[in-house]
Enzyme design. Structure first.
Site, PDB file in Angstrom:
ATOM      1  N   ASN A  12       7.758   6.638   3.837  1.00  0.00           N
ATOM      2  CA  ASN A  12       6.547   5.974   3.347  1.00  0.00           C
ATOM      3  C   ASN A  12       6.745   5.718   1.856  1.00  0.00           C
ATOM      4  O   ASN A  12       6.686   6.652   1.058  1.00  0.00           O
ATOM      5  CB  ASN A  12       5.339   6.890   3.604  1.00  0.00           C
ATOM      6  CG  ASN A  12       4.054   6.350   3.007  1.00  0.00           C
ATOM      7  OD1 ASN A  12       3.999   5.205   2.538  1.00  0.00           O
ATOM      8  ND2 ASN A  12       3.023   7.172   3.013  1.00  0.00           N
ATOM      9  N   LYS A  14       4.821   4.202  -0.075  1.00  0.00           N
ATOM     10  CA  LYS A  14       3.543   4.171  -0.811  1.00  0.00           C
ATOM     11  C   LYS A  14       3.519   2.957  -1.744  1.00  0.00           C
ATOM     12  O   LYS A  14       4.051   1.914  -1.385  1.00  0.00           O
ATOM     13  CB  LYS A  14       3.323   5.507  -1.538  1.00  0.00           C
ATOM     14  CG  LYS A  14       3.489   6.708  -0.582  1.00  0.00           C
ATOM     15  CD  LYS A  14       3.050   8.010  -1.154  1.00  0.00           C
ATOM     16  CE  LYS A  14       3.226   9.106  -0.108  1.00  0.00           C
ATOM     17  NZ  LYS A  14       2.726  10.412  -0.551  1.00  0.00           N
ATOM     18  N   HIS A  98      -3.581   7.945   6.458  1.00  0.00           N
ATOM     19  CA  HIS A  98      -2.890   8.792   5.472  1.00  0.00           C
ATOM     20  C   HIS A  98      -3.943   9.446   4.578  1.00  0.00           C
ATOM     21  O   HIS A  98      -4.957   8.838   4.255  1.00  0.00           O
ATOM     22  CB  HIS A  98      -1.916   7.949   4.642  1.00  0.00           C
ATOM     23  CG  HIS A  98      -0.994   8.783   3.822  1.00  0.00           C
ATOM     24  ND1 HIS A  98      -1.389   9.382   2.653  1.00  0.00           N
ATOM     25  CD2 HIS A  98       0.292   9.162   4.032  1.00  0.00           C
ATOM     26  CE1 HIS A  98      -0.372  10.082   2.172  1.00  0.00           C
ATOM     27  NE2 HIS A  98       0.654   9.974   2.985  1.00  0.00           N
ATOM     28  N   GLU A 100      -4.050   9.877   1.539  1.00  0.00           N
ATOM     29  CA  GLU A 100      -4.361   9.129   0.309  1.00  0.00           C
ATOM     30  C   GLU A 100      -5.375   8.027   0.597  1.00  0.00           C
ATOM     31  O   GLU A 100      -6.203   7.701  -0.259  1.00  0.00           O
ATOM     32  CB  GLU A 100      -3.056   8.580  -0.293  1.00  0.00           C
ATOM     33  CG  GLU A 100      -2.247   9.714  -0.925  1.00  0.00           C
ATOM     34  CD  GLU A 100      -0.746   9.516  -0.923  1.00  0.00           C
ATOM     35  OE1 GLU A 100      -0.283   8.384  -0.710  1.00  0.00           O
ATOM     36  OE2 GLU A 100      -0.036  10.518  -1.137  1.00  0.00           O
ATOM     37  N   GLU A 168       0.460  16.270   7.883  1.00  0.00           N
ATOM     38  CA  GLU A 168       0.781  16.287   6.453  1.00  0.00           C
ATOM     39  C   GLU A 168      -0.273  17.108   5.715  1.00  0.00           C
ATOM     40  O   GLU A 168      -1.358  16.594   5.398  1.00  0.00           O
ATOM     41  CB  GLU A 168       0.784  14.860   5.877  1.00  0.00           C
ATOM     42  CG  GLU A 168       1.807  13.936   6.493  1.00  0.00           C
ATOM     43  CD  GLU A 168       2.151  12.781   5.553  1.00  0.00           C
ATOM     44  OE1 GLU A 168       3.333  12.649   5.220  1.00  0.00           O
ATOM     45  OE2 GLU A 168       1.244  12.040   5.138  1.00  0.00           O
ATOM     46  N   GLY A 174       3.804  15.627  -2.340  1.00  0.00           N
ATOM     47  CA  GLY A 174       4.203  15.342  -3.715  1.00  0.00           C
ATOM     48  C   GLY A 174       4.159  16.537  -4.647  1.00  0.00           C
ATOM     49  O   GLY A 174       4.244  16.382  -5.866  1.00  0.00           O
ATOM     50  N   SER A 213       6.502  16.963   0.923  1.00  0.00           N
ATOM     51  CA  SER A 213       7.624  17.540   0.165  1.00  0.00           C
ATOM     52  C   SER A 213       8.841  17.859   1.035  1.00  0.00           C
ATOM     53  O   SER A 213       9.568  18.827   0.771  1.00  0.00           O
ATOM     54  CB  SER A 213       7.173  18.790  -0.612  1.00  0.00           C
ATOM     55  OG  SER A 213       6.198  18.429  -1.582  1.00  0.00           O
TER      56      SER A 213
HETATM   57  P1  13P Z   1       6.106  13.426  -0.240  1.00  0.00           P
HETATM   58  O1  13P Z   1       7.312  13.471   0.675  1.00  0.00           O
HETATM   59  O2  13P Z   1       6.378  12.673  -1.510  1.00  0.00           O
HETATM   60  O3  13P Z   1       5.515  14.776  -0.452  1.00  0.00           O
HETATM   61  O4  13P Z   1       4.989  12.537   0.521  1.00  0.00           O
HETATM   62  C1  13P Z   1       4.686  12.827   1.834  1.00  0.00           C
HETATM   63  C2  13P Z   1       3.812  11.763   2.348  1.00  0.00           C
HETATM   64  O5  13P Z   1       2.662  11.640   1.945  1.00  0.00           O
HETATM   65  C3  13P Z   1       4.384  10.828   3.335  1.00  0.00           C
HETATM   66  O6  13P Z   1       3.404  10.032   3.912  1.00  0.00           O
END
Ligand code: 13P
Length: 250
Positions: A12, A14, A98, A100, A168, A174, A213
């Site tokens: 992803n 983002k 997601h 976010e 997740e 992150g 992560s």
């Molecule tokens: P990270 O791998 O940067 O922690 O992000 C995970 C994520 O949100 C994938 O959708």
């Protein structure tokens, strides 16, 4: 890892990536061909790159997906993208719900479900994201939150594993923090039980990804766990070398 289910390693990107980053897709393709990788590999770039990414990866091992879609097929929704548009641009999958988007755009599980249904109707595989926040985890509510999100977000009709679930934990995204192996295995087992309860035999074929992560340095501890059928990777998906490191852990 359940050997009966073909793993999916999904990146992803983002809100990262412009034309010059397409070189990472070429490097990823070369690396996968050299390895004869035995997993599906997906990259979800920003919407502006979906078509050119799909063209870059045409006939190769890297699949392309979107990061979100609207629940309607079209109409007066400025700035939004429909599932049909993603299909037209060459996408095969789309991430929905997601954390976010649940946080930044106040997306409810009911909305996420309509998006997942729109994706299914368009012929896309929705990757439906669930996960608890740190406060919810500390309050001992992780399972209750995830189960509630599944109940609210997963469509009623699922055929032959045409959806993917991504667990997740919000606090792991992150941050460099990851749950213990026991916590991941327990949550993935609970998600598997929920899927089996809801969809019977089909529930046993649905891929459950871990995200948060996930990196080359911890992938060999996380990806072999029971009911972990691959990963949804943010930061470490931006560089082909890092993603190939995770794939090597399979
Ligand atoms: P990270 O791998 O940067 O922690 O992000 C995970 C994520 O949100 C994938 O959708």
């Amino acid at each position: 890892m359940d050997s009966a289910i073909r793993p999916l390693i999904a990146g992803n990107w983002k809100m990262n990536g412009v034309t010059q980053n397409l070189s990472q897709l070429e490097a990823l393709t070369s690396g996968l061909v050299a390895r004869a990788a035995t997993c599906d590999v997906l990259i979800c770039p920003p919407a502006t790159l979906v078509r050119v990414a799909a063209t870059t990866c045409a006939d190769g091992p890297v699949l392309i997906g979107g990061q979100d879609c609207h629940f309607e097929k079209g109409g007066a929704h400025t700035g939004d993208i429909s599932a049909d548009m993603l299909v037209d641009a060459g996408a095969k999958f789309v991430i929905v719900g997601h954390s976010e988007r649940r946080a930044d755009h106040h997306e409810s599980s009911a909305l996420v479900r309509t998006k997942a249904q729109a994706a299914q109707e368009a012929g896309l595989v929705p990757i439906i994201c669930v996960g608890e926040t740190q406060d919810e985890k500390l309050a001992g509510r992780a399972l209750e939150i995830v189960t509630g999100q599944l109940t609210g977000s997963v469509p009623d009709i699922v055929e032959g594993g045409d959806i993917v679930i991504a667990y997740e934990p919000v606090w792991a995204i992150g941050t460099g923090m990851v749950p213990t192996s026991d916590d991941i295995a327990n949550m993935h087992g609970a998600i598997r039980d929920w899927l089996a309860g809801r969809f019977g035999a089909d529930g046993a074929t649905i891929r459950i990804l871990y995200g948060g992560s996930l990196k080359p340095s911890n992938a060999d501890q996380i990806l072999p766990l029971a009911n972990v059928n691959g990963g949804l990777i943010g930061g470490a998906s931006l560089k082909a070398e890092d993603l190939l490191g995770i794939i090597d852990a399979l």
